[in-house]
Design a protein around this motif. Structure first.
Motif, PDB file in Angstrom:
ATOM      1  N   ASP A   1     117.649 -50.433 -18.116  1.00  0.00           N
ATOM      2  CA  ASP A   1     117.362 -49.408 -17.108  1.00  0.00           C
ATOM      3  C   ASP A   1     116.053 -48.683 -17.426  1.00  0.00           C
ATOM      4  O   ASP A   1     115.255 -48.391 -16.523  1.00  0.00           O
ATOM      5  N   THR A   2     115.843 -48.391 -18.714  1.00  0.00           N
ATOM      6  CA  THR A   2     114.599 -47.731 -19.114  1.00  0.00           C
ATOM      7  C   THR A   2     113.394 -48.622 -18.825  1.00  0.00           C
ATOM      8  O   THR A   2     112.358 -48.158 -18.339  1.00  0.00           O
TER       9      THR A   2
ATOM     10  N   ALA B   1     122.199 -52.293 -21.580  1.00  0.00           N
ATOM     11  CA  ALA B   1     122.052 -51.841 -20.193  1.00  0.00           C
ATOM     12  C   ALA B   1     121.127 -50.632 -20.097  1.00  0.00           C
ATOM     13  O   ALA B   1     120.268 -50.564 -19.207  1.00  0.00           O
ATOM     14  N   ASP B   2     121.284 -49.683 -21.030  1.00  0.00           N
ATOM     15  CA  ASP B   2     120.412 -48.503 -21.007  1.00  0.00           C
ATOM     16  C   ASP B   2     118.957 -48.881 -21.271  1.00  0.00           C
ATOM     17  O   ASP B   2     118.039 -48.346 -20.638  1.00  0.00           O
TER      18      ASP B   2
ATOM     19  N   HIS C   1     116.725 -50.740  -8.517  1.00  0.00           N
ATOM     20  CA  HIS C   1     118.137 -50.861  -8.880  1.00  0.00           C
ATOM     21  C   HIS C   1     118.336 -50.504 -10.346  1.00  0.00           C
ATOM     22  O   HIS C   1     117.510 -50.833 -11.194  1.00  0.00           O
ATOM     23  N   ARG C   2     119.432 -49.807 -10.666  1.00  0.00           N
ATOM     24  CA  ARG C   2     119.778 -49.466 -12.037  1.00  0.00           C
ATOM     25  C   ARG C   2     121.212 -49.909 -12.324  1.00  0.00           C
ATOM     26  O   ARG C   2     122.078 -49.850 -11.452  1.00  0.00           O
ATOM     27  N   ILE C   3     121.446 -50.299 -13.561  1.00  0.00           N
ATOM     28  CA  ILE C   3     122.787 -50.765 -13.941  1.00  0.00           C
ATOM     29  C   ILE C   3     123.743 -49.588 -14.086  1.00  0.00           C
ATOM     30  O   ILE C   3     124.859 -49.604 -13.564  1.00  0.00           O
ATOM     31  N   ARG C   4     123.310 -48.567 -14.817  1.00  0.00           N
ATOM     32  CA  ARG C   4     124.111 -47.352 -15.060  1.00  0.00           C
ATOM     33  C   ARG C   4     125.538 -47.713 -15.502  1.00  0.00           C
ATOM     34  O   ARG C   4     126.525 -47.340 -14.868  1.00  0.00           O
TER      35      ARG C   4
ATOM     36  N   ALA D   1     121.461 -57.387 -12.144  1.00  0.00           N
ATOM     37  CA  ALA D   1     120.302 -56.493 -12.064  1.00  0.00           C
ATOM     38  C   ALA D   1     119.020 -57.230 -12.411  1.00  0.00           C
ATOM     39  O   ALA D   1     117.966 -56.990 -11.813  1.00  0.00           O
TER      40      ALA D   1
END
Length: 370
Positions: free
Chosen positions: A134-135, A130-131, A115-118, A104
């Motif tokens: 994403d933020t 990861a969160d 793109h997001r990891i989620r 990512a």
């Protein structure tokens, strides 16, 4: 940054797992051997002395070592293989989330911010990372989209006065008998608007970069100074200004915070009732913050409309047609300055009409220096 090739983390973890397993196994075998040495005699008498015609004594420890050593070596070899294979598999599973985060990151480096990891699963260090990533991507994407929209709107706003100036000059060139006084007045008005817009854009840029010196500031003094400056405008619009409150010490740029207060007060005066309007300016202190509140009477606003007023070049339907519509950056500048000072800005429609705007900034101890 260019780096020389190195050993992968997965291999390092595999070797660490295998090495730890070998050390643990070696310590366990050593403990067993020490236990055997303690409780097994060095020599023992044979039950049948005829088996050893010399003296009937058998070397027990020597025979035990002959049996124990090859088996211990076989156990250590098994532990080594098991540690390498198992460590490689475990390291791969443990580092799988990190691989997704790395992929990512590469996509974001190449410009793909959507793109997001989620990362699925329960909360742990990797999922927290990861969160957080994403933020960060979401904020970056929103910020870049906002900047692109701001640049497009600014270009449009700047193009308008330039196009008007070009039109006026073309008319003057094709019509030499046209009244030059009227032409100069219109060009002056258009040029003034372009200058105001350019200065507003520079102010937004300066605030966003936080390129200012922080000093002790009293918001109540800023409110008084802005009120004195805009009092003639308020009288012209038939608006009454009521100012009260406490000493509100904070830190920041005195010029920017004065601009913030002036913009809020100007906005409250201009977008008010046609006559007999009122503006309330109040400063207060909370346990950890100081608060500047500006309220005004006016047309009723919906919460949805109020939420859009801080966006650059956005104005309410009834507000865009006024004689003092400005350049559309008043509240956008307020938002930028507030965020640059680590504060929060809240817009709340009043039930009786008008708007309540609250700026909350970090509080500091009152400055006693001279």
């Amino acid at each position: 940054m260019d780096r020389a090739p190195g050993v992968s983390v997965r291999l390092k973890l595999t070797l660490s797992y295998a090495g730890f397993l070998m050390v643990a196994g070696g310590l366990l075998l050593a403990a067993v051997w020490v236990f055997l040495l303690r409780y097994v005699p060095e020599r023992a008498m044979l039950i049948n002395p005829d088996d050893n015609p010399t003296n009937g004594v058998f070397p027990v420890r020597s025979a035990l070592l002959d049996v124990f050593a090859p088996r211990a070596a076989a156990v250590l070899a098994f532990l080594l293989v098991f540690g390498l294979v198992g460590g490689w598999i475990l390291a791969g599973r443990m580092l799988a989330p990190l691989t997704r985060i790395t992929d990512a990151t590469r996509m974001a480096t190449n410009g793909s911010l959507s793109h997001r990891i989620r990362l699925p699963g329960r909360k742990d260090e990797f999922r927290e990372l990861a969160d957080a990533f994403d933020t960060m991507l979401a904020r970056l994407e929103a910020h870049i989209a906002e900047q692109q929209r701001f640049a497009a709107n600014a270009s449009h706003e700047l193009r308008t006065p330039l196009a008007i100036s070009k039109t006026l000059l073309d008319v003057a060139r094709t019509d030499p008998n046209r009244d030059t006084g009227e032409l100069i007045d219109r060009l002056h008005a258009v040029n003034t608007r372009a200058i105001d817009l350019t200065e507003a854009l520079l102010l937004v840029s300066r605030a966003e970069r936080r390129s200012f010196t922080r000093e002790h500031v009293d918001l109540s003094l800023m409110a008084e100074e802005a009120t004195e400056t805009l009092l003639p405008l308020a009288e012209k619009h038939g608006v009454t200004i009521e100012t009260n409150g406490d000493i509100t010490p904070t830190t920041g740029s005195q010029a920017l915070l004065l601009q913030l207060t002036t913009n809020l007060l100007h906005n409250a005066i201009v977008h008010n009732l046609p006559e007999q309007g009122t503006v309330w300016v109040n400063t207060s202190v909370r346990p950890k913050t100081v608060v500047l509140t500006v309220e005004n009477t006016g047309e009723k606003l919906t919460p949805e409309l109020a939420a859009t007023l801080t966006e650059p070049f956005q104005r309410g339907t009834e507000r865009i047609h006024t004689d003092h519509a400005g350049v559309g950056l008043g509240l956008a500048i307020v938002t930028t300055i507030t965020h640059a000072h680590d504060g929060t800005l809240t817009l709340t429609p009043r039930s009786a009409g008008g708007l309540r705007i609250t700026v909350e900034l970090p509080a500091t101890a009152p400055h006693t220096g001279r």
